[in-house]
Design a protein around this motif. Structure first.
Motif, short mmCIF file in Angstrom:
data_model
loop_
_atom_site.label_atom_id
_atom_site.label_comp_id
_atom_site.label_asym_id
_atom_site.label_seq_id
_atom_site.Cartn_x
_atom_site.Cartn_y
_atom_site.Cartn_z
N LEU A 147 12.16 -10.02 -16.46
CA LEU A 147 12.67 -11.46 -16.76
C LEU A 147 11.37 -12.39 -16.79
CD1 LEU A 147 16.01 -12.17 -15.30
CD2 LEU A 147 15.51 -12.51 -17.53
N SER A 148 10.83 -12.83 -17.76
CA SER A 148 9.74 -13.66 -17.48
C SER A 148 9.92 -15.17 -17.23
CB SER A 148 8.82 -13.88 -19.03
OG SER A 148 9.60 -14.39 -20.05
N ARG A 149 11.03 -15.53 -17.61
CA ARG A 149 11.48 -17.05 -16.93
C ARG A 149 12.99 -16.88 -16.67
NH1 ARG A 149 12.33 -19.98 -21.28
NH2 ARG A 149 11.79 -21.94 -20.27
N VAL A 150 13.01 -17.48 -15.76
CA VAL A 150 14.47 -17.52 -15.15
C VAL A 150 15.02 -19.11 -15.26
CG1 VAL A 150 15.96 -17.47 -13.23
CG2 VAL A 150 14.20 -16.09 -13.23
N THR A 151 15.70 -19.32 -16.20
CA THR A 151 16.41 -20.62 -16.45
C THR A 151 17.79 -20.60 -15.94
OG1 THR A 151 17.60 -19.66 -18.41
CG2 THR A 151 15.40 -20.60 -18.86
N GLU A 152 18.46 -22.01 -16.09
CA GLU A 152 19.66 -22.23 -15.46
C GLU A 152 20.67 -21.28 -16.25
OE1 GLU A 152 21.29 -25.07 -13.56
OE2 GLU A 152 19.34 -25.05 -12.71
N ARG A 153 20.44 -20.81 -17.47
CA ARG A 153 21.53 -19.78 -17.92
C ARG A 153 21.54 -18.49 -17.13
NH1 ARG A 153 22.89 -19.17 -23.24
NH2 ARG A 153 24.64 -17.47 -23.45
N SER A 198 12.42 -26.67 -10.30
CA SER A 198 12.90 -26.97 -8.81
C SER A 198 14.43 -26.81 -8.62
CB SER A 198 12.40 -27.96 -8.03
OG SER A 198 12.57 -29.24 -8.59
N ARG A 199 15.07 -27.44 -9.55
CA ARG A 199 16.33 -27.48 -9.41
C ARG A 199 17.20 -26.02 -9.66
NH1 ARG A 199 20.64 -28.23 -13.25
NH2 ARG A 199 22.79 -28.87 -12.43
N THR A 200 16.58 -25.29 -10.79
CA THR A 200 16.94 -23.93 -11.10
C THR A 200 16.54 -23.13 -9.86
OG1 THR A 200 16.64 -24.16 -13.47
CG2 THR A 200 16.72 -22.01 -12.66
N HIS A 201 15.35 -23.31 -9.28
CA HIS A 201 14.96 -22.55 -7.98
C HIS A 201 15.87 -22.53 -6.94
CE1 HIS A 201 12.15 -20.35 -5.76
NE2 HIS A 201 12.10 -21.33 -4.71
N ALA A 207 22.25 -18.57 -5.06
CA ALA A 207 22.67 -17.40 -5.86
C ALA A 207 22.46 -15.99 -5.12
CB ALA A 207 22.61 -17.16 -7.11
N VAL A 208 21.15 -15.97 -4.51
CA VAL A 208 20.72 -14.63 -3.68
C VAL A 208 21.56 -14.73 -2.43
CG1 VAL A 208 18.81 -13.59 -2.64
CG2 VAL A 208 18.65 -14.74 -4.72
N GLY A 209 21.72 -15.98 -1.86
CA GLY A 209 22.45 -16.01 -0.62
C GLY A 209 23.82 -15.49 -0.59
N ASP A 210 24.48 -16.17 -1.73
CA ASP A 210 25.70 -15.39 -1.80
C ASP A 210 25.83 -13.99 -1.99
OD1 ASP A 210 28.48 -15.23 -2.66
OD2 ASP A 210 28.32 -15.99 -4.75
N ALA A 211 25.03 -13.50 -2.91
CA ALA A 211 25.05 -11.99 -3.09
C ALA A 211 24.74 -11.23 -1.75
CB ALA A 211 24.12 -11.64 -4.10
N ALA A 212 23.74 -11.78 -1.07
CA ALA A 212 23.33 -11.35 0.42
C ALA A 212 24.62 -11.17 1.34
CB ALA A 212 22.45 -12.11 0.96
#
Length: 445
Positions: A147-153, A198-201, A207-212
């Motif tokens: 992925l080159s860009r990580v958007t809200e979607r 920054s909001r998406t970050h 989301a990573v914390g949830d998966a962890a």
């Protein structure tokens, strides 16, 4: 902690006054509270199982074989091992009492989403899937492509994928998804520096914390405790970075279960004290109640029943404020009465309060949705433990036998270990046929 049928009747009356049909109420409650359709339609009418039996007998009197609340319970527990399959005539009559169609009472899985013609794309780019919910069309590239860009979607789709793994874990066990969630977690970490705002970050880190933390639970179920602790520490670290106190406290709570499963109540209490301090009074009620329940279990391990009962009472008081719609998705196993009753029963069994434990566990087994297969197995083990404490050996063996079948189905090493520990408790009765049969099933089958 658990709500009565009359409590649901009051909620249903409010919804009916707003124009809701019984069908809409039942459908909403299946999503919100995790009820199966037979329980949902009954409670939508504000009925107890005894009420249903009474109405049945009034409508179709049979002096030789009147219906009882126990029979209604069997139909509601089905397709669980302790349930009994309702006949077509039974479903038709229940449908008459509940003002719905017989087919709506079956529940089960819906695979209509596999019909390409049934996938209806809306102008907003969403699709209606076969499970009756709206999901976003997958914005993730195929595995192996970056992925080159990580958007809200993109983050939204990451979250949806985590939820999918969570549901598969409930139904089929940790072994089915452990490798997938590990790959999913690595992928999110690899693109964490490619967010567009920054909001998406911040959302991606949560989301990573949830998966962890989910990966931590999967490792606990497989009894890989060192790995579980590493995943939990990652979840806690990410929660701290995003100032998510609820996820931070929950991550610590998951870590406490590593100690609870090891029988170390003192270490568990130490972690839980920190978790409660982090949670404060602003975290969702489900998080705070769950931490109190775990505290009760820890006191049970330490032989401190009075302190354990105090913690459990606090868990019940806080749970009264739980709103399933406002509860975090990662606490989906503790946002409805069935889950509260299940954990209450387990805590009471640890506190050696077997009679109260059996009441809570039977309520949990009646209300627990079929999708929670591993949780049903755990509840049956807790029920067997409570029966052993009361010296009711045959009932203990029956519950344990059902639990073993489900534990094998999900491959839960944690529940299999608990069953082997139960066999030790049953050693004084090894001369009884049912105990010998259970030994053969658990150890040799």
């Amino acid at each position: 902690m658990a709500r009565s049928a009359r409590s649901y009747q009051r909620e249903a009356n409010e919804l009916r006054a707003s124009g809701w049909t019984y069908r809409q109420i039942a459908s909403h409650w299946q999503q919100r509270y995790g009820f199966n359709p037979r329980v949902a339609f009954r409670l939508a009418h504000g009925l107890t199982q005894a009420d249903v039996a009474q109405r049945w007998n009034e409508q179709w009197p049979d002096a030789d074989a009147p219906k009882t609340a126990k029979q209604v319970s069997y139909w509601e527990i089905w397709p669980g091992p302790a349930g009994r399959t309702p006949s077509l005539d039974t479903l038709n009559r229940l449908a008459f009492l509940y003002r719905c169609s017989a087919g709506e009472l079956l529940g089960g899985e819906d695979y209509s989403h596999l019909d390409a013609t049934d996938m209806r794309l809306g102008e907003s780019g969403t699709q209606v899937n076969g499970f009756g919910s709206v999901s976003t069309v997958n914005a993730l590239p195929p595995a192996g492509k970056s992925l080159s860009r990580v958007t809200e979607r993109v983050v939204e789709n990451f979250e949806m994928l985590t939820d999918t793994y969570r549901l598969i874990d409930y139904r089929e066990g940790s072994g089915r998804v452990s490798a997938d969630i590990a790959t999913h977690l690595r992928r999110m970490l690899e693109v964490s520096n490619r967010t567009t705002t920054s909001r998406t970050h911040s959302r991606l880190l949560r989301a990573v914390g949830d998966a962890a933390q989910l990966a931590g639970w999967l490792a606990i179920d497989a009894q890989r405790y060192d790995q579980a602790e590493r995943y939990c520490r990652l979840a806690v670290s990410l929660a701290e970075k995003t100032n998510d106190r609820a996820l931070h406290a929950y991550g610590l709570g998951v870590m406490s279960y590593i100690h609870l499963h090891a029988g170390d109540g003192k270490a568990a209490l130490s972690v839980l004290d920190t978790a409660q301090s982090v949670a404060g009074h602003c975290s969702p009620a489900a998080v705070r109640s769950w931490l109190h329940e775990a505290t009760g279990e820890a006191h049970g391990l330490l032989g401190q029943p009075q302190l354990g009962l105090v913690a459990l009472a606090q868990a019940e008081r806080v749970f009264d404020g739980v709103d399933a719609n406002a509860s975090p998705v990662w606490l989906g196993f503790y946002n409805a009465d069935c889950h509260a009753a299940r954990l209450k029963g387990r805590c009471l069994a640890r506190l050696r309060q077997p009679r109260e434990a059996t009441r809570a566990l039977y309520e949990a087994l009646t209300l627990l949705p079929p999708a929670f297969v591993r949780e049903r197995s755990g509840a049956l083990i807790d029920l067997a433990v409570a029966y052993v404490q009361m010296g009711q050996v045959e009932q203990a063996c029956d519950a344990a036998s059902q639990a073993d079948t489900l534990a094998r189905r999900t491959g839960s090493e944690r529940n299999r270990k608990r069953l082997r520990e139960l066999l030790i408790d049953l050693m004084p009765w090894t001369n009884i046929d049912c105990v010998q049969s259970l030994y053969r099933q658990v150890l040799l089958n």
